[in-house]
Scaffold this motif. Structure first.
Motif, PDB file in Angstrom:
ATOM      1  N   GLU A 200      38.055 -23.298 -37.451  1.00 15.75           N
ATOM      2  CA  GLU A 200      38.406 -24.513 -38.181  1.00 15.75           C
ATOM      3  C   GLU A 200      37.769 -25.753 -37.524  1.00 15.75           C
ATOM      4  O   GLU A 200      37.563 -25.785 -36.313  1.00 15.75           O
ATOM      5  CB  GLU A 200      39.937 -24.672 -38.191  1.00 15.75           C
ATOM      6  N   PRO A 201      37.425 -26.775 -38.327  1.00 12.59           N
ATOM      7  CA  PRO A 201      37.694 -26.842 -39.774  1.00 12.59           C
ATOM      8  C   PRO A 201      36.491 -26.494 -40.662  1.00 12.59           C
ATOM      9  O   PRO A 201      36.658 -26.372 -41.870  1.00 12.59           O
ATOM     10  CB  PRO A 201      38.036 -28.323 -39.965  1.00 12.59           C
ATOM     11  N   ASP A 202      35.311 -26.287 -40.069  1.00 10.83           N
ATOM     12  CA  ASP A 202      34.126 -26.254 -40.935  1.00 10.83           C
ATOM     13  C   ASP A 202      33.056 -25.273 -40.479  1.00 10.83           C
ATOM     14  O   ASP A 202      31.865 -25.478 -40.734  1.00 10.83           O
ATOM     15  CB  ASP A 202      33.521 -27.665 -41.027  1.00 10.83           C
ATOM     16  N   LEU A 203      33.463 -24.202 -39.785  1.00 10.46           N
ATOM     17  CA  LEU A 203      32.494 -23.209 -39.334  1.00 10.46           C
ATOM     18  C   LEU A 203      33.005 -21.825 -39.728  1.00 10.46           C
ATOM     19  O   LEU A 203      34.138 -21.459 -39.404  1.00 10.46           O
ATOM     20  CB  LEU A 203      32.305 -23.285 -37.812  1.00 10.46           C
ATOM     21  N   ALA A 204      32.182 -21.064 -40.436  1.00 12.76           N
ATOM     22  CA  ALA A 204      32.595 -19.734 -40.885  1.00 12.76           C
ATOM     23  C   ALA A 204      31.377 -18.822 -40.970  1.00 12.76           C
ATOM     24  O   ALA A 204      30.246 -19.289 -41.140  1.00 12.76           O
ATOM     25  CB  ALA A 204      33.292 -19.814 -42.237  1.00 12.76           C
ATOM     26  N   PHE A 205      31.631 -17.530 -40.856  1.00 10.66           N
ATOM     27  CA  PHE A 205      30.578 -16.517 -40.887  1.00 10.66           C
ATOM     28  C   PHE A 205      31.026 -15.355 -41.760  1.00 10.66           C
ATOM     29  O   PHE A 205      32.216 -15.075 -41.899  1.00 10.66           O
ATOM     30  CB  PHE A 205      30.310 -15.954 -39.477  1.00 10.66           C
ATOM     31  N   HIS A 206      30.019 -14.665 -42.287  1.00  7.38           N
ATOM     32  CA  HIS A 206      30.278 -13.370 -42.913  1.00  7.38           C
ATOM     33  C   HIS A 206      29.117 -12.452 -42.580  1.00  7.38           C
ATOM     34  O   HIS A 206      27.951 -12.832 -42.716  1.00  7.38           O
ATOM     35  CB  HIS A 206      30.429 -13.498 -44.423  1.00  7.38           C
ATOM     36  N   ASP A 230      28.235 -23.857 -41.915  1.00  2.00           N
ATOM     37  CA  ASP A 230      28.329 -24.735 -40.749  1.00  2.00           C
ATOM     38  C   ASP A 230      28.298 -26.188 -41.209  1.00  2.00           C
ATOM     39  O   ASP A 230      27.247 -26.708 -41.610  1.00  2.00           O
ATOM     40  CB  ASP A 230      27.168 -24.455 -39.788  1.00  2.00           C
ATOM     41  N   GLY A 231      29.479 -26.807 -41.208  1.00  2.00           N
ATOM     42  CA  GLY A 231      29.568 -28.213 -41.578  1.00  2.00           C
ATOM     43  C   GLY A 231      29.125 -28.493 -42.997  1.00  2.00           C
ATOM     44  O   GLY A 231      28.576 -29.565 -43.278  1.00  2.00           O
ATOM     45  N   GLY A 232      29.353 -27.539 -43.887  1.00  2.00           N
ATOM     46  CA  GLY A 232      28.989 -27.736 -45.283  1.00  2.00           C
ATOM     47  C   GLY A 232      27.645 -27.160 -45.660  1.00  2.00           C
ATOM     48  O   GLY A 232      27.313 -27.075 -46.843  1.00  2.00           O
ATOM     49  N   GLU A 233      26.848 -26.748 -44.684  1.00  2.00           N
ATOM     50  CA  GLU A 233      25.537 -26.147 -44.950  1.00  2.00           C
ATOM     51  C   GLU A 233      25.634 -24.630 -44.797  1.00  2.00           C
ATOM     52  O   GLU A 233      26.247 -24.129 -43.853  1.00  2.00           O
ATOM     53  CB  GLU A 233      24.489 -26.694 -43.975  1.00  2.00           C
ATOM     54  N   VAL A 234      25.026 -23.908 -45.723  1.00  2.00           N
ATOM     55  CA  VAL A 234      25.016 -22.454 -45.685  1.00  2.00           C
ATOM     56  C   VAL A 234      23.617 -21.976 -45.331  1.00  2.00           C
ATOM     57  O   VAL A 234      22.632 -22.380 -45.954  1.00  2.00           O
ATOM     58  CB  VAL A 234      25.445 -21.856 -47.043  1.00  2.00           C
ATOM     59  N   ARG A 235      23.554 -21.094 -44.318  1.00  2.00           N
ATOM     60  CA  ARG A 235      22.260 -20.545 -43.902  1.00  2.00           C
ATOM     61  C   ARG A 235      22.395 -19.028 -43.756  1.00  2.00           C
ATOM     62  O   ARG A 235      23.396 -18.530 -43.222  1.00  2.00           O
ATOM     63  CB  ARG A 235      21.799 -21.154 -42.579  1.00  2.00           C
ATOM     64  N   GLY A 236      21.398 -18.308 -44.219  1.00  2.00           N
ATOM     65  CA  GLY A 236      21.393 -16.869 -44.077  1.00  2.00           C
ATOM     66  C   GLY A 236      21.234 -16.455 -42.626  1.00  2.00           C
ATOM     67  O   GLY A 236      20.625 -17.170 -41.819  1.00  2.00           O
ATOM     68  N   LEU A 237      21.788 -15.297 -42.285  1.00  2.00           N
ATOM     69  CA  LEU A 237      21.615 -14.714 -40.958  1.00  2.00           C
ATOM     70  C   LEU A 237      20.494 -13.677 -41.026  1.00  2.00           C
ATOM     71  O   LEU A 237      20.396 -12.912 -41.985  1.00  2.00           O
ATOM     72  CB  LEU A 237      22.905 -14.059 -40.477  1.00  2.00           C
ATOM     73  N   VAL A 238      19.659 -13.657 -39.997  1.00  2.00           N
ATOM     74  CA  VAL A 238      18.528 -12.732 -39.961  1.00  2.00           C
ATOM     75  C   VAL A 238      18.957 -11.408 -39.336  1.00  2.00           C
ATOM     76  O   VAL A 238      20.045 -11.287 -38.763  1.00  2.00           O
ATOM     77  CB  VAL A 238      17.336 -13.337 -39.190  1.00  2.00           C
ATOM     78  N   VAL A 259      24.436 -13.525 -33.158  1.00  2.00           N
ATOM     79  CA  VAL A 259      23.720 -13.571 -34.423  1.00  2.00           C
ATOM     80  C   VAL A 259      22.859 -14.832 -34.474  1.00  2.00           C
ATOM     81  O   VAL A 259      23.121 -15.813 -33.768  1.00  2.00           O
ATOM     82  CB  VAL A 259      24.688 -13.527 -35.625  1.00  2.00           C
ATOM     83  N   HIS A 260      21.846 -14.787 -35.353  1.00  2.00           N
ATOM     84  CA  HIS A 260      20.883 -15.890 -35.461  1.00  2.00           C
ATOM     85  C   HIS A 260      20.682 -16.240 -36.920  1.00  2.00           C
ATOM     86  O   HIS A 260      20.538 -15.350 -37.774  1.00  2.00           O
ATOM     87  CB  HIS A 260      19.534 -15.474 -34.852  1.00  2.00           C
ATOM     88  N   ASP A 261      20.648 -17.547 -37.223  1.00  2.00           N
ATOM     89  CA  ASP A 261      20.412 -17.940 -38.607  1.00  2.00           C
ATOM     90  C   ASP A 261      18.916 -18.130 -38.863  1.00  2.00           C
ATOM     91  O   ASP A 261      18.079 -17.975 -37.968  1.00  2.00           O
ATOM     92  CB  ASP A 261      21.229 -19.192 -38.968  1.00  2.00           C
ATOM     93  N   GLY A 264      16.849 -20.219 -36.609  1.00  2.00           N
ATOM     94  CA  GLY A 264      16.715 -19.807 -35.218  1.00  2.00           C
ATOM     95  C   GLY A 264      17.894 -20.163 -34.346  1.00  2.00           C
ATOM     96  O   GLY A 264      17.869 -19.889 -33.136  1.00  2.00           O
ATOM     97  N   ARG A 265      18.936 -20.743 -34.909  1.00  2.00           N
ATOM     98  CA  ARG A 265      20.102 -21.070 -34.092  1.00  2.00           C
ATOM     99  C   ARG A 265      20.891 -19.811 -33.778  1.00  2.00           C
ATOM    100  O   ARG A 265      21.112 -18.960 -34.654  1.00  2.00           O
ATOM    101  CB  ARG A 265      21.006 -22.071 -34.805  1.00  2.00           C
ATOM    102  N   ARG A 266      21.329 -19.703 -32.543  1.00  2.00           N
ATOM    103  CA  ARG A 266      22.095 -18.545 -32.088  1.00  2.00           C
ATOM    104  C   ARG A 266      23.576 -18.894 -32.024  1.00  2.00           C
ATOM    105  O   ARG A 266      23.966 -19.991 -31.617  1.00  2.00           O
ATOM    106  CB  ARG A 266      21.601 -18.121 -30.700  1.00  2.00           C
ATOM    107  N   TYR A 267      24.400 -17.924 -32.411  1.00  2.00           N
ATOM    108  CA  TYR A 267      25.851 -18.051 -32.308  1.00  2.00           C
ATOM    109  C   TYR A 267      26.394 -16.833 -31.562  1.00  2.00           C
ATOM    110  O   TYR A 267      25.955 -15.706 -31.796  1.00  2.00           O
ATOM    111  CB  TYR A 267      26.500 -18.110 -33.690  1.00  2.00           C
ATOM    112  N   ASP A 268      27.369 -17.071 -30.681  1.00  2.00           N
ATOM    113  CA  ASP A 268      28.016 -15.989 -29.944  1.00  2.00           C
ATOM    114  C   ASP A 268      29.487 -15.922 -30.357  1.00  2.00           C
ATOM    115  O   ASP A 268      30.224 -16.904 -30.224  1.00  2.00           O
ATOM    116  CB  ASP A 268      27.908 -16.221 -28.438  1.00  2.00           C
ATOM    117  N   LEU A 269      29.879 -14.746 -30.837  1.00  2.00           N
ATOM    118  CA  LEU A 269      31.236 -14.536 -31.323  1.00  2.00           C
ATOM    119  C   LEU A 269      31.875 -13.394 -30.537  1.00  2.00           C
ATOM    120  O   LEU A 269      31.223 -12.371 -30.283  1.00  2.00           O
ATOM    121  CB  LEU A 269      31.240 -14.184 -32.814  1.00  2.00           C
TER     122      LEU A 269
END
Length: 331
Positions: A200-206, A230-238, A259-261, A264-269
């Protein structure tokens, strides 16, 4: 581009008995450790509907521990998939498809769900190259055929109330619904992980991830389709990803994802258990359906992890005659 018409029935005149249309709406209250799921599965050429409503409040490998479970495989199919009134007590209305829905459910035992579902993004079409980098390359794990199928996911804001066992809880969550259509053989479900995460409030993944249980470590799970909101913007994951799960029987006891969008941004979950229970999502789908506690780049969050075994896969490896030994050891 997915529009309102894709949320109505999609079957054509030549569709056979394997054609399926489905909707899934989760309703979670993470602070109360509650997870409800409303599932609609229609075989329109047969004129039948299958409904499930479950409410989970603990971590278990048995559906007997659920707070509420209601299911019927033999209901009349609705005339309109955008306006469902089920004898199960479930009512779903598309108020402004494809983004706005209303879900109402009432059961004689007092369990009730009354929520509005508002999409925060355009539905993510796994078959659209403009949305999913793997579109046209990777399979649709939700179907057993290539071509002529559809699957979309959408992150949205869920608001309303969930009542179970005399307790009413306010619902204010960030979650993901899905919509599928096309031929689906009930005995051809695949091994997979389906992961939806919110910080919350504006970050989600699938993430939709094929899984090979015979392999270990980061070799077992791959990323096939996915997105980050991410903050209202949707980006595909590679496809580039590093995913590792830990298991205890049916339970997923830990999940680490890098994961990486497409930018090229990396996210660690990272996830640890909270609650969850088995979900029989189809005759050959042996699923543990969990709400887990996540951190996303250090931010606290929550997410749903569906760990699915194919029953034919399990039968091939575990089926035995009465005189064959079992690997189980009881002490």
């Amino acid at each position: 581009m997915i529009s309102a018409e894709h949320y109505g029935f999609q079957h054509t005149a030549d569709a056979d008995h394997t054609w399926l249309e489905s909707l899934q709406f989760p309703v979670v209250v993470p602070e109360a450790h509650l997870y409800a799921l409303c599932y609609i599965n229609v075989r329109p050429t047969l004129g039948v509907m299958w409904n499930q409503v479950m409410v989970c409040g603990t971590l278990t490998e048995s559906r007997s521990d659920l707070l509420h479970y209601n299911e019927n495989h033999f209901l009349p199919a609705p005339a309109d998939f955008l306006a469902i009134d089920s004898p199960l007590g479930l009512r779903i209305r598309a108020l402004d498809a494809p983004r706005e829905f209303r879900i109402d459910y009432a059961h004689p035992d007092g369990t009730e769900i009354h929520v509005d579902w508002t999409g925060l993004m355009d539905p993510f079409d796994i078959h659209d190259p403009a949305q999913s980098p793997q579109a046209g390359i990777a399979d649709d794990l939700h179907s057993d055929v290539r071509g002529g199928t559809g699957h979309v996911d959408m992150t949205g804001r869920v608001t309303g109330t969930l009542t179970v066992r005399g307790r009413t809880h306010e619902v204010y969550s960030l979650d993901r619904m899905d919509r599928s259509w096309g031929p689906r053989h009930p005995m051809k479900t695949r091994n997979m992980f389906i992961v939806s995460v919110a910080a919350e409030p504006d970050l989600a993944f699938h993430m939709i991830c094929p899984w090979e249980p015979d392999l270990a470590g980061t070799d077992a799970i791959r990323l096939m389709h996915g997105f980050v909101y991410d903050g209202g913007e949707v980006r595909g994951l590679v496809e580039k990803a590093r995913i590792e799960a830990r298991h205890h029987g049916m339970l997923c006891t830990g999940l680490d994802m890098e994961v990486h969008d497409v930018h090229g941004r990396r996210y660690d979950l990272h996830a640890v258990p909270d609650i969850g229970a088995p979900w029989i999502a189809g005759p050959s789908a042996m699923t543990h359906n969990a709400l887990m506690r996540f951190t996303v780049d250090g931010r606290p969050g929550y997410g749903r992890v569906l760990k699915n075994y194919s029953l034919p896969y399990l039968n091939a490896r575990r089926g035995r005659f009465h005189d064959e030994p079992t690997a189980a050891v009881y002490v």
